[in-house]
Design a protein around this motif. Structure first.
Motif, PDB file in Angstrom:
ATOM      1  N   THR A 169       0.896  -1.162   0.029  1.00  0.00           N
ATOM      2  CA  THR A 169       0.132  -0.139  -0.039  1.00  0.00           C
ATOM      3  C   THR A 169       0.798   1.346   0.008  1.00  0.00           C
ATOM      4  O   THR A 169       0.679   2.278  -0.835  1.00  0.00           O
ATOM      5  CB  THR A 169      -0.842  -0.061   1.327  1.00  0.00           C
ATOM      6  OG1 THR A 169      -1.609  -0.916   1.148  1.00  0.00           O
ATOM      7  CG2 THR A 169      -1.620   1.433   1.333  1.00  0.00           C
ATOM      8  N   ALA A 170       1.826   1.276   0.776  1.00  0.00           N
ATOM      9  CA  ALA A 170       2.559   2.528   0.982  1.00  0.00           C
ATOM     10  C   ALA A 170       3.446   2.687  -0.241  1.00  0.00           C
ATOM     11  O   ALA A 170       3.687   3.722  -0.598  1.00  0.00           O
ATOM     12  CB  ALA A 170       3.695   2.253   2.255  1.00  0.00           C
ATOM     13  N   ALA A 171       3.936   1.753  -1.043  1.00  0.00           N
ATOM     14  CA  ALA A 171       4.892   1.759  -2.227  1.00  0.00           C
ATOM     15  C   ALA A 171       4.066   1.899  -3.424  1.00  0.00           C
ATOM     16  O   ALA A 171       4.161   2.903  -4.103  1.00  0.00           O
ATOM     17  CB  ALA A 171       5.744   0.495  -2.329  1.00  0.00           C
ATOM     18  N   ASN A 448      16.577  -4.759  -0.779  1.00  0.00           N
ATOM     19  CA  ASN A 448      15.304  -4.973  -0.171  1.00  0.00           C
ATOM     20  C   ASN A 448      14.131  -5.564  -1.226  1.00  0.00           C
ATOM     21  O   ASN A 448      14.055  -4.655  -2.009  1.00  0.00           O
ATOM     22  CB  ASN A 448      15.106  -3.956   0.610  1.00  0.00           C
ATOM     23  CG  ASN A 448      13.953  -4.240   1.526  1.00  0.00           C
ATOM     24  OD1 ASN A 448      12.862  -4.954   1.393  1.00  0.00           O
ATOM     25  ND2 ASN A 448      13.910  -3.548   2.845  1.00  0.00           N
ATOM     26  N   ASN A 449      13.607  -6.617  -0.850  1.00  0.00           N
ATOM     27  CA  ASN A 449      12.445  -6.971  -1.797  1.00  0.00           C
ATOM     28  C   ASN A 449      11.394  -5.882  -2.073  1.00  0.00           C
ATOM     29  O   ASN A 449      10.646  -5.745  -3.051  1.00  0.00           O
ATOM     30  CB  ASN A 449      11.851  -8.338  -1.375  1.00  0.00           C
ATOM     31  CG  ASN A 449      12.816  -9.424  -1.447  1.00  0.00           C
ATOM     32  OD1 ASN A 449      14.048  -9.346  -1.635  1.00  0.00           O
ATOM     33  ND2 ASN A 449      12.352 -10.690  -1.397  1.00  0.00           N
ATOM     34  N   ALA A 450      11.391  -5.111  -1.035  1.00  0.00           N
ATOM     35  CA  ALA A 450      10.291  -4.020  -1.110  1.00  0.00           C
ATOM     36  C   ALA A 450      10.524  -3.002  -2.411  1.00  0.00           C
ATOM     37  O   ALA A 450       9.537  -2.339  -2.751  1.00  0.00           O
ATOM     38  CB  ALA A 450      10.283  -3.293   0.145  1.00  0.00           C
ATOM     39  N   LEU A 451      11.729  -3.080  -2.773  1.00  0.00           N
ATOM     40  CA  LEU A 451      12.031  -2.167  -3.897  1.00  0.00           C
ATOM     41  C   LEU A 451      11.284  -2.680  -4.961  1.00  0.00           C
ATOM     42  O   LEU A 451      10.975  -1.726  -6.123  1.00  0.00           O
ATOM     43  CB  LEU A 451      13.691  -2.021  -4.248  1.00  0.00           C
ATOM     44  CG  LEU A 451      14.638  -1.417  -3.221  1.00  0.00           C
ATOM     45  CD1 LEU A 451      16.022  -1.562  -3.763  1.00  0.00           C
ATOM     46  CD2 LEU A 451      14.158  -0.018  -2.785  1.00  0.00           C
ATOM     47  N   LYS A 499      12.537   7.197  -2.392  1.00  0.00           N
ATOM     48  CA  LYS A 499      12.048   7.376  -3.782  1.00  0.00           C
ATOM     49  C   LYS A 499      11.146   6.297  -3.985  1.00  0.00           C
ATOM     50  O   LYS A 499      10.743   5.999  -5.310  1.00  0.00           O
ATOM     51  CB  LYS A 499      12.989   7.689  -4.698  1.00  0.00           C
ATOM     52  CG  LYS A 499      13.709   8.965  -4.482  1.00  0.00           C
ATOM     53  CD  LYS A 499      14.719   9.701  -5.337  1.00  0.00           C
ATOM     54  CE  LYS A 499      15.624  10.866  -5.281  1.00  0.00           C
ATOM     55  NZ  LYS A 499      16.685  11.252  -6.297  1.00  0.00           N
ATOM     56  N   LEU A 500      10.839   5.393  -3.243  1.00  0.00           N
ATOM     57  CA  LEU A 500       9.957   4.237  -3.473  1.00  0.00           C
ATOM     58  C   LEU A 500       8.783   4.342  -4.203  1.00  0.00           C
ATOM     59  O   LEU A 500       8.687   3.558  -5.255  1.00  0.00           O
ATOM     60  CB  LEU A 500       9.720   3.321  -2.011  1.00  0.00           C
ATOM     61  CG  LEU A 500       9.180   2.038  -2.061  1.00  0.00           C
ATOM     62  CD1 LEU A 500      10.013   0.995  -2.841  1.00  0.00           C
ATOM     63  CD2 LEU A 500       8.834   1.613  -0.896  1.00  0.00           C
ATOM     64  N   GLN A 501       8.019   5.170  -3.939  1.00  0.00           N
ATOM     65  CA  GLN A 501       6.450   5.248  -4.649  1.00  0.00           C
ATOM     66  C   GLN A 501       6.893   5.745  -6.023  1.00  0.00           C
ATOM     67  O   GLN A 501       6.110   5.168  -6.881  1.00  0.00           O
ATOM     68  CB  GLN A 501       5.970   6.518  -3.621  1.00  0.00           C
ATOM     69  CG  GLN A 501       5.686   6.153  -2.118  1.00  0.00           C
ATOM     70  CD  GLN A 501       5.119   7.137  -1.438  1.00  0.00           C
ATOM     71  OE1 GLN A 501       5.651   8.268  -1.378  1.00  0.00           O
ATOM     72  NE2 GLN A 501       4.267   6.837  -0.733  1.00  0.00           N
ATOM     73  N   LYS A 502       8.066   6.479  -6.378  1.00  0.00           N
ATOM     74  CA  LYS A 502       8.031   7.037  -7.778  1.00  0.00           C
ATOM     75  C   LYS A 502       8.566   5.990  -8.618  1.00  0.00           C
ATOM     76  O   LYS A 502       7.886   5.721  -9.743  1.00  0.00           O
ATOM     77  CB  LYS A 502       9.141   8.011  -7.565  1.00  0.00           C
ATOM     78  CG  LYS A 502       9.485   8.838  -9.217  1.00  0.00           C
ATOM     79  CD  LYS A 502      10.394  10.137  -9.006  1.00  0.00           C
ATOM     80  CE  LYS A 502      10.752  10.376 -10.300  1.00  0.00           C
ATOM     81  NZ  LYS A 502      11.648  11.556 -10.363  1.00  0.00           N
TER      82      LYS A 502
END
Length: 541
Positions: A169-171, A448-451, A499-502
């Motif tokens: 959700t955040a990303a 990080n996998n979150a990327l 800058k994760l969201q972008k």
């Protein structure tokens, strides 16, 4: 219609002091809240002030989870304002502390579904109860046998699924009302849990084999029945089951295994980013994976697929890979090999000293890798002598110690830069500070996998893809790896988390376009950017 008290208790509906005067009249909330109507910005300022007063990382996480349980919109608004600061608190590495204390910290199930191997007949009822009428589009499911760094944590591992969905959700902007964390409680082999009188899961050893796979089959079939538009994300399954489950379903439904695919994608993106900096060819690299479990094999597999995409035959590509596990270099006659490992083993007759290749340094001396990735959870395994031996045979060694949490990392970034005199191209599995060396500031990418997984899966969902395949994964890796600035001194091999969201949007649009180009959209989506934009949820009242 929900009663006023039910609205205030429902995290998907509650706005707290943000309810307008008109909403308070309409919903029967008059007199149930202080009279001043706050903006979400004012609420966030108050909450952040309270958050900042907490002294330990775990206390900060517990406080944020209290907000998560109360008001999802405000939680994600605040997380968006402090993404770099909150990511390690709600996800890795603090989520490991939360899992280890789960039985003693438990307050609410956080809308998760708990499926027991002892009651397979309750799967449909469980999923319906947990969804509570919501339009579920994304499920993260774990049996928590193989949580990276801490191992088997039984039902307590549900926090990993909850944390993954927070990052989605955040990303990427998936609507938090459309997600569902699921725990598969197949028992646990963790003696500490079995002996803990407060343990909340099944108090028996893990069930394997036919009964286990029957449960997984029934779960997947039920998900397809109840939530036919959903994506199914498998997380932290043990090495004996993860590959089997992914291979069974990946060509049939929209599914993803983060440990096998996600870790591989972000490492491939990091290597591509590193090669953008060093100006070297991908097909000239020698890959050594230290730690040949689920993550290590997933990484090797994606690197191997990329070798073939760049023109090598299968036979030629396999010559570029070396797997090292606790036995040393893995050979075709090594006992107890998994199916995944068998694809990358070497023959003893390739080496004059094969019997001596029982430790990392010996293997590094023998094969001269140019890329070394650590998923071993063996702290300090990348020693100064190992790194200097590697660096002696390649101009720009690519070194990714990605085991986490911090106490399990193979080497720290500052040491790797120092030991290689600034030549190493480094990414770590944990957040790492910049490194100052010889007048250059080296920015350290986080592998990080979150990327990557939020953008990959969001793009596939937005384009209504039938499956998630290797071509989409390759396109995503190139999109992420191409974001780095190769001409900046000390540039990171991966873009920064703040800058994760972008860049998640960039990855999502790339994957959605790949779905369209391959003709795999169930809804005949034709505009990737529009599809991604239309699916995005914003944390606003």
């Amino acid at each position: 219609m929900a009663t006023p008290q039910e609205i205030l208790r429902n995290p998907f509906l509650n706005k707290g002091t943000g309810f307008s005067k008109e909403e308070r009249e309409e919903l029967g909330l008059v007199g149930l809240l202080p009279s001043h109507v706050q903006t979400i910005e004012e609420q966030a300022e108050r909450i952040y002030e309270q958050y900042s007063s907490k002294t330990s990382r775990l206390e900060k996480r517990i406080y944020l989870m209290s907000l998560f349980n109360t008001n999802r919109t405000l939680f994600f608004y605040l997380m968006g304002q402090h993404l770099r600061e909150f990511m390690p608190i709600v996800y890795d590495p603090v989520v490991a502390e939360s899992i280890e204390g789960y039985n003693h910290l438990f307050m609410r199930p956080q809308e998760a579904a708990f499926i027991s191997i002892d009651k397979p007949e309750s799967i449909e009822k469980t999923l319906k109860n947990a969804a509570d009428g919501r339009d579920i589009r994304l499920i993260v499911v774990t049996d928590a046998e193989g949580i990276l760094g801490i191992g088997d944590w039984g039902v307590d591992g549900v926090d990993i699924a909850i944390g993954k969905l927070m990052v989605y959700t955040a990303a990427a902007g998936i609507n938090p009302a459309q997600v569902l964390p699921v725990s598969i409680d197949a028992g646990t082999n963790n003696k500490e849990l079995l002996n803990d009188p407060l343990y909340l899961g099944n108090k028996h050893e893990r069930v394997y084999g036919e009964k286990y796979y029957e449960l997984i089959d029934k779960f997947v079939a039920t998900v397809q029945k109840l939530f036919p538009e959903s994506m199914l994300h498998f997380e932290d399954f043990g090495r004996s089951n993860a590959d089997v489950i992914l291979n069974k379903y990946k060509d049939k439904i929209l599914t993803f295994n983060d440990d096998i695919q996600g870790t591989g994608i972000v490492c491939l993106a990091g290597v591509l980013g590193a090669l953008n900096i060093s100006k070297q060819k991908f097909t000239d690299q020698k890959f050594l994976t230290f730690g040949a479990g689920t993550a290590g094999i997933g990484i090797a597999r994606l690197m191997f697929d990329e070798m073939k995409r760049q023109g090598l035959s299968e036979e030629e590509a396999k010559k570029h890979f070396y797997l090292v596990d606790k036995q040393g270099l893995l050979f075709d006659d090594t006992e107890g090999l998994t199916e995944g490992q068998k694809a990358f083993v070497r023959s003893r007759d390739e080496f004059e000293n094969a019997d001596e290749l029982t430790n990392l340094e010996a293997v590094v001396k023998a094969v001269h890798p140019t890329v070394m990735i650590g998923t071993s959870t063996q702290p300090g395994a990348f020693t100064e002598s190992v790194i200097k031996e590697m660096a002696a045979h390649t101009e720009r060694p690519i070194i990714f110690p990605i085991s986490n949490p911090t106490k399990l990392i193979e080497a720290h970034a500052d040491d790797l830069i120092k030991w290689t005199e600034g030549r190493a191209l480094v990414a770590t599995g944990i957040p790492s500070d910049d490194v100052e060396y010889n007048g250059v500031t080296y920015k350290i990418g986080q592998a990080n996998n979150a990327l990557i997984y939020p953008g990959v899966c969001f793009g596939a969902m937005a384009a209504s893809s039938k499956v998630l395949n290797e071509e989409m994964i390759s396109q995503a890796s190139h999109a992420l790896g191409g974001i780095v600035d190769p001409d900046e001194p000390g540039a990171p091999v991966l873009p920064p988390i703040d800058k994760l969201q972008k860049f998640t949007t960039t990855v999502a649009e790339t994957v959605a376009q790949s779905v369209i180009d391959q003709g795999l959209s169930k809804e005949n989506v034709t505009d990737a950017k529009k599809a991604v934009a239309n699916m995005k949820w914003e944390p606003r009242y």
